[in-house]
Design a protein around this motif. Structure first.
Motif, short mmCIF file in Angstrom:
data_model
loop_
_atom_site.label_atom_id
_atom_site.label_comp_id
_atom_site.label_asym_id
_atom_site.label_seq_id
_atom_site.Cartn_x
_atom_site.Cartn_y
_atom_site.Cartn_z
N THR A 1 0.84 -1.21 0.00
CA THR A 1 0.00 0.00 0.00
C THR A 1 0.87 1.26 0.00
OG1 THR A 1 -1.63 -1.26 1.25
CG2 THR A 1 -1.95 1.13 1.16
N GLU B 1 -4.55 -5.10 -2.52
CA GLU B 1 -5.38 -6.19 -2.02
C GLU B 1 -5.85 -7.08 -3.17
OE1 GLU B 1 -5.05 -3.46 -0.36
OE2 GLU B 1 -5.00 -4.09 1.73
N GLY C 1 -5.28 0.63 7.28
CA GLY C 1 -5.47 -0.39 8.30
C GLY C 1 -6.89 -0.95 8.29
N GLY C 2 -7.63 -0.68 7.22
CA GLY C 2 -9.05 -1.01 7.18
C GLY C 2 -9.40 -2.48 7.00
N SER C 3 -8.41 -3.32 6.72
CA SER C 3 -8.77 -4.73 6.50
C SER C 3 -9.30 -5.42 7.75
CB SER C 3 -7.59 -5.57 6.02
OG SER C 3 -6.76 -4.88 5.21
N1 ASP Z 1 -3.33 -2.45 3.02
C1 ASP Z 1 -4.04 -1.44 3.75
C2 ASP Z 1 -3.07 -0.62 4.57
O1 ASP Z 1 -1.90 -0.90 4.58
C3 ASP Z 1 -5.12 -1.99 4.60
C4 ASP Z 1 -4.67 -2.88 5.71
O2 ASP Z 1 -3.55 -3.40 5.69
O3 ASP Z 1 -5.45 -3.10 6.64
O4 ASP Z 1 -3.48 0.33 5.18
#
Ligand code: ASP
Ligand code: MG
Length: 447
Positions: A43, A118, A199-201
């Motif tokens: 990301t 993703e 961080g939304g996953s």
């Molecule tokens: N890949 C995204 C991020 O790094 C979502 C995640 O990892 O949760 O923010």
């Protein structure tokens, strides 16, 4: 069914992906849905590639392309898999070219751009599962019912998603197929790709788990669960066995970056238990997050700190009644879209803490009309998450630790959520205080 979510570092390369599948295999009979982040730092790399395109006119998908191709080789996958992801890499290349030409990067484009991370990771992991004879299907979130508003970079799912998600996933699970779903992303009603925020996953995973009424959600990280303190500050930190959703949310907000505070909300509603595990140390028991925690002996669950905050002391210069004063001050904060963390008040004064990200000048101009304002930088919030029924004992011990080190606390508040006691110290004292508190509450046997 259960949901198993693996973050970027858990799927960072071929070896890690093999490991993920090893962790998942014994759970196959529980009908897992796999939710994945982008591989490693993809990301961030996507955002860097966009900056290069925007600012330098350099269009390159090399770093992203190389990582994914290397992983396909490491996993010994059929060259057909490379042919499957090539169109995505090509689309990414076109998008970057577009950004470099129009010299513009809107939030909408950014969401479209980061979605490739993703989308690539689920295709590779699903292909590997199939190669080792686990029937799997890569799915983009919108194929599983993730429809959001158009609030790019921090989208919220629309209500209808809650029915659509089980409708999409159940038939696949019933066929004995493992869905491998993209975390983090969704589509709005116009078909634009959106994201749930960095961080939304975790949130995608808790949404799927709640919507499908999962038996459990496992969130696989690179730490042994929620710890009693940040291990970078306190090497003696221990994993916490169980916490409530409320406590976990407080911990996440005040610096323990294990689970996004918002991630807990869907599970809170449905009561789905969350298990936080370490994919690098799968034998460690991890932390279980539940609605109610079993009675425990220790008064304190964990200690966190939030560094480098600003303390603002606002003292009324007018004889305003207390309601008028509070209202005026907070209206000013709202006007300038500045969110406050801790608050302590008397009738004529208010102390608040803020993140050090804001430009305070415009706010000051407004506040100075009604108050004398003092801004103190380089402070830290130390937060103790513990049993409120023992708050006096906790406070007494905490202040004793500070007093013994000659450290003055500058503001104290016991959060309305009733599980959080916070106070302010100078930023350069935060480490000493956290270490001292940890020693007192966790390393002394009488705790
Ligand atoms: N890949 C995204 C991020 O790094 C979502 C995640 O990892 O949760 O923010
Ligand atoms: Mg990530």
């Amino acid at each position: 069914m259960i949901v198993m979510k693996f973050g970027g570092s858990s799927v960072a390369n071929g070896e890690r992906i093999r490991h993920v599948v090893d962790i998942m295999k014994p759970e196959l009979k529980r009908k897992p849905v796999l939710v994945l982040s982008a591989m490693g730092d993809t990301t961030d790399h996507l955002l860097e590639a966009a900056d290069d395109a925007l600012l330098k006119g350099v269009v390159s998908t090399d770093i992203i392309g190389r990582l994914h191709s290397k992983t396909i080789r490491e996993l010994g996958l059929d060259p057909g898999v490379q042919r499957d992801i090539d169109p995505l890499l090509q689309e990414l290349q076109h998008l970057l070219l577009g950004i470099s030409m129009i010299k513009e990067l809107t939030c909408r484009t950014k969401d479209y751009l980061v979605s490739f991370g993703e989308r690539l990771s689920v295709r590779i992991v699903a292909a590997y599962c199939n190669a080792v004879h686990i029937k799997a299907q890569a799915m983009d979130a919108w194929e599983t019912g993730f429809i959001s508003d158009s609030n790019f970079s921090s989208a919220e799912l629309l209500k209808e998603s809650w029915d659509k998600i089980p409708q999409a996933l159940n038939p696949i699970l019933d066929k004995g197929i493992l869905p491998v779903v993209t975390g983090f992303i969704a589509k709005d009603q116009q078909g634009n790709i959106t994201t749930l925020g960095r961080g939304g996953s975790d949130r995608s995973a808790t949404i799927i788990a709640s919507a499908c009424k999962a038996e459990e959600i496992q969130v696989w990280k690179d730490v042994d669960g929620i710890l009693t303190a940040d291990p970078r500050i306190v090497p003696e930190a221990q994993p916490v066995e169980t916490v409530t959703y409320e406590e976990a949310a407080e911990l996440a907000y005040f610096g323990a970056q294990v689970l996004h505070p918002w991630a807990m909300r869907p599970c809170m509603k449905s009561g789905t238990p969350v298990l936080v595990k370490n994919s690098y140390n799968p034998n460690a028991p991890g932390t279980r997050i539940l609605s109610v925690r079993p009675e425990q002996a220790a008064p304190v669950l964990a200690i966190t700190s939030r560094r480098n905050v600003i303390l603002v002391d606002i003292v009324s210069t007018r004889m305003l009644g207390q309601y008028g004063f509070l209202q005026t001050v907070f209206a000013d904060f709202a006007k300038h879209k500045i969110s406050v963390d801790m608050v302590a008040t008397s009738e004529v004064s208010i102390s608040v803490t803020l993140d050090s990200i804001y430009d305070l000048e415009p706010l000051m101009a407004d506040l100075l009309r009604i108050a004398a304002v003092e801004v103190k930088t380089s402070r830290a919030i130390v937060t103790i998450i513990g049993d409120v029924h023992r708050s006096s004992e906790i406070l007494q011990r905490a202040f004793q630790v500070c007093a013994q080190s000659g450290i003055q606390t500058q503001m104290v508040s016991q959060g309305a959520s009733k599980v959080n006691i916070s106070f302010i110290v100078n930023d350069n004292q935060a480490v000493e205080v956290v270490k001292g508190l940890h020693k007192d509450f966790f390393e002394n046997k009488q705790a």
